[in-house]
Design a protein around this motif. Structure first.
Motif, PDB file in Angstrom:
ATOM      1  N   VAL A  79       0.862  -1.178   0.000  1.00 46.46           N
ATOM      2  CA  VAL A  79       0.000   0.000   0.000  1.00 46.46           C
ATOM      3  C   VAL A  79       0.903   1.234   0.000  1.00 46.46           C
ATOM      4  O   VAL A  79       2.053   1.166   0.444  1.00 46.46           O
ATOM      5  CB  VAL A  79      -0.918  -0.031   1.261  1.00 46.46           C
ATOM      6  N   ILE A  80       0.388   2.323  -0.524  1.00 44.15           N
ATOM      7  CA  ILE A  80       1.137   3.588  -0.474  1.00 44.15           C
ATOM      8  C   ILE A  80       0.957   4.197   0.910  1.00 44.15           C
ATOM      9  O   ILE A  80      -0.175   4.347   1.383  1.00 44.15           O
ATOM     10  CB  ILE A  80       0.625   4.559  -1.558  1.00 44.15           C
ATOM     11  N   VAL A  81       2.051   4.530   1.566  1.00 40.25           N
ATOM     12  CA  VAL A  81       1.973   5.154   2.883  1.00 40.25           C
ATOM     13  C   VAL A  81       2.042   6.673   2.724  1.00 40.25           C
ATOM     14  O   VAL A  81       3.037   7.218   2.253  1.00 40.25           O
ATOM     15  CB  VAL A  81       3.115   4.684   3.807  1.00 40.25           C
ATOM     16  N   SER A  82       0.956   7.334   3.118  1.00 38.92           N
ATOM     17  CA  SER A  82       0.893   8.794   3.100  1.00 38.92           C
ATOM     18  C   SER A  82       1.127   9.292   4.519  1.00 38.92           C
ATOM     19  O   SER A  82       0.641   8.692   5.478  1.00 38.92           O
ATOM     20  CB  SER A  82      -0.493   9.216   2.610  1.00 38.92           C
ATOM     21  N   VAL A  83       1.863  10.383   4.655  1.00 37.35           N
ATOM     22  CA  VAL A  83       2.106  10.935   5.984  1.00 37.35           C
ATOM     23  C   VAL A  83       1.414  12.285   6.099  1.00 37.35           C
ATOM     24  O   VAL A  83       1.683  13.200   5.323  1.00 37.35           O
ATOM     25  CB  VAL A  83       3.613  11.090   6.260  1.00 37.35           C
ATOM     26  N   ASP A  84       0.491  12.365   7.066  1.00 36.73           N
ATOM     27  CA  ASP A  84      -0.312  13.568   7.286  1.00 36.73           C
ATOM     28  C   ASP A  84       0.460  14.457   8.253  1.00 36.73           C
ATOM     29  O   ASP A  84       0.368  14.307   9.467  1.00 36.73           O
ATOM     30  CB  ASP A  84      -1.665  13.142   7.876  1.00 36.73           C
TER      31      ASP A  84
END
Ligand code: 7PM
Length: 266
Positions: A79-84
């Motif tokens: 999965v693509i890990v997005s960092v908020d």
């Protein structure tokens, strides 16, 4: 995009990853794995509470919460890990640990954020916010909310390009609930296609937000039906990515819209 919130006090899913006041990494991984199995393409990992009126967290607190999870998800899940985050240091370190995307509610507005994001080479979601979480819901005013959000995002696109972030790396988000009242949120949703004019993908977060409470009176635990309706309405108006706390239900809802849309184009 499934939301994984590592803060102890989120309004929408507050502290559900905590055991004896500590963030439980294994529990967070179980949640992450379930969201991937339910069909999430992206997981958005956040460690700063952006709840209206929330206290600021220190960057080191935010990094301690987010980085171990970014590292494990990137290593273990497809999965693509997005960092908020708005923190340049966290952007840099998360990228080194395998993050695949940056999501900044301050649209790279903090000192050093443009340069840090540029250096990662990652895609970046630029979100519009009026004010800061501590004060953003104090009677926000706009002459024309859609025009003002659009103007802000165009300025941030220019700032990114000037900092060496190619336009093709950018996504845009009107920032529902971030310094907007109910009328503003409805107007932005209705006129979402205008925000697609720059030709960049739109990311939309409406899941469980307080505009649903304003329209239905429902507490946060009972906002899924309205969240699904909003997800489909956003897809219809051009949203490319839906940010949600409820991946399985949202994937099903959007699949109905996709099936109809694909029939229309055959
Ligand atoms: C109030 C407003 C409380 C928003 C909590 C939230 C978004 C985001 C969040 C969004 C992008 C929440 C949040 N919302 N990032 N981070 N877009 N790009 O509902 O709408 O989880 S925090």
């Amino acid at each position: 995009m499934g939301v994984i919130n590592t803060t102890p006090d989120s309004f929408a899913d507050g502290g559900t990853l905590y055991r004896s006041e500590r963030l439980d990494l294994d529990l967070a991984m179980t949640r992450a794995r379930a969201m991937v199995e339910e069909g999430a393409a992206i997981l958005d990992i956040g460690g700063e509470s952006t709840r209206p009126g929330a206290a600021m967290v220190t960057v080191s607190q935010e990094m301690d919460r987010v980085l171990p999870l970014v590292e494990r998800i990137a290593a273990e899940l497809d999965v693509i890990v997005s960092v908020d985050t708005s923190s340049p240091r966290l952007m840099t370190e998360a990228a080194q640990l395998g993050a695949g995307m940056l999501n900044d509610v301050r649209a790279l507005g903090r000192d050093g954020a443009l340069a840090a994001a540029a250096a990662t080479g990652l895609p970046v979601c630029l979100m519009h916010m009026r004010g800061e979480p501590v004060n953003m819901q104090q009677a926000p005013r706009y002459a024309d909310v859609v025009a003002e959000v659009e103007e802000f995002l165009l300025l941030r696109i220019s700032a990114c390009e000037a900092a060496g972030i190619a336009r093709q790396r950018l996504l845009l988000d009107p920032g529902f609930g971030f310094g907007k009242n109910l009328q503003h949120n409805l107007q932005l949703l209705n006129e979402l296609p205008r925000l697609a004019e720059p030709g960049l993908p739109l990311l939309v977060g409406l899941s469980r937000k307080s505009m649903i409470e304003q329209l239905t009176g429902r507490p946060v635990a009972d906002r899924l039906p309205a969240s699904l309706a909003l997800a489909v309405l956003a897809a219809e108006r051009g949203a490319a990515i839906i940010r949600t706390h409820d991946v399985a239900a949202t994937v099903d809802a959007v699949a109905m819209w996709t099936a109809l849309k694909e029939m229309g184009s055959t």
